[in-house]
Design a protein around this motif. Structure first.
Motif, mmCIF file in Angstrom:
data_model
loop_
_atom_site.group_PDB
_atom_site.id
_atom_site.type_symbol
_atom_site.label_atom_id
_atom_site.label_comp_id
_atom_site.label_asym_id
_atom_site.label_seq_id
_atom_site.Cartn_x
_atom_site.Cartn_y
_atom_site.Cartn_z
ATOM 1 N N GLN A 35 47.017 44.963 38.760
ATOM 2 C CA GLN A 35 46.328 45.992 37.930
ATOM 3 C C GLN A 35 47.341 46.373 36.833
ATOM 4 O OE1 GLN A 35 43.698 47.756 38.475
ATOM 5 N NE2 GLN A 35 43.586 46.533 40.046
ATOM 6 N N ILE A 36 48.512 45.726 36.765
ATOM 7 C CA ILE A 36 49.336 45.784 35.653
ATOM 8 C C ILE A 36 48.918 44.595 34.621
ATOM 9 C CG2 ILE A 36 51.686 45.152 34.717
ATOM 10 C CD1 ILE A 36 52.930 46.536 37.304
ATOM 11 N N VAL A 37 48.402 43.623 35.094
ATOM 12 C CA VAL A 37 48.149 42.437 34.327
ATOM 13 C C VAL A 37 46.715 42.896 33.710
ATOM 14 C CG1 VAL A 37 47.145 40.088 34.521
ATOM 15 C CG2 VAL A 37 49.087 40.482 35.723
ATOM 16 N N ARG A 38 45.543 43.403 34.531
ATOM 17 C CA ARG A 38 44.610 43.700 34.122
ATOM 18 C C ARG A 38 44.610 44.863 32.989
ATOM 19 N NH1 ARG A 38 41.316 47.908 34.516
ATOM 20 N NH2 ARG A 38 42.568 48.839 36.082
ATOM 21 N N ILE A 39 45.461 45.700 33.187
ATOM 22 C CA ILE A 39 45.730 46.909 31.886
ATOM 23 C C ILE A 39 46.458 46.508 30.749
ATOM 24 C CG2 ILE A 39 46.879 49.112 31.409
ATOM 25 C CD1 ILE A 39 46.663 49.824 34.358
#
Length: 75
Positions: A35-39
């Protein structure tokens, strides 16, 4: 043998870094880190993930500072 030392580019700056950990799909922290990578990637990695059947590992890179050789962390 894997070499953990590498170089990363942040904007126009190139910084020495160390690969600290690899997290694979199915591991406890994977979805939180994904989720951090995606955001932070503004959707680029999410689109790529949908286009491939390959499992995408997350490599945690820690910049090495010249002053104290301290590290930063994904949070």
């Amino acid at each position: 043998d894997a070499q953990p030392r590498c170089e990363i580019q942040v904007g126009r700056r190139r910084l020495p870094a160390t690969a600290a950990a690899i997290v694979y799909p199915g591991e406890i922290e994977y979805e939180r880190l994904w989720q951090i990578v995606r955001i932070r990637g503004r959707g680029r990695y999410g689109r790529y993930r949908k286009m491939t059947s390959r499992k995408i590992a997350i490599v945690r890179l820690r910049p090495v500072t010249e002053r104290k050789r301290s590290t930063s962390r994904l949070r």
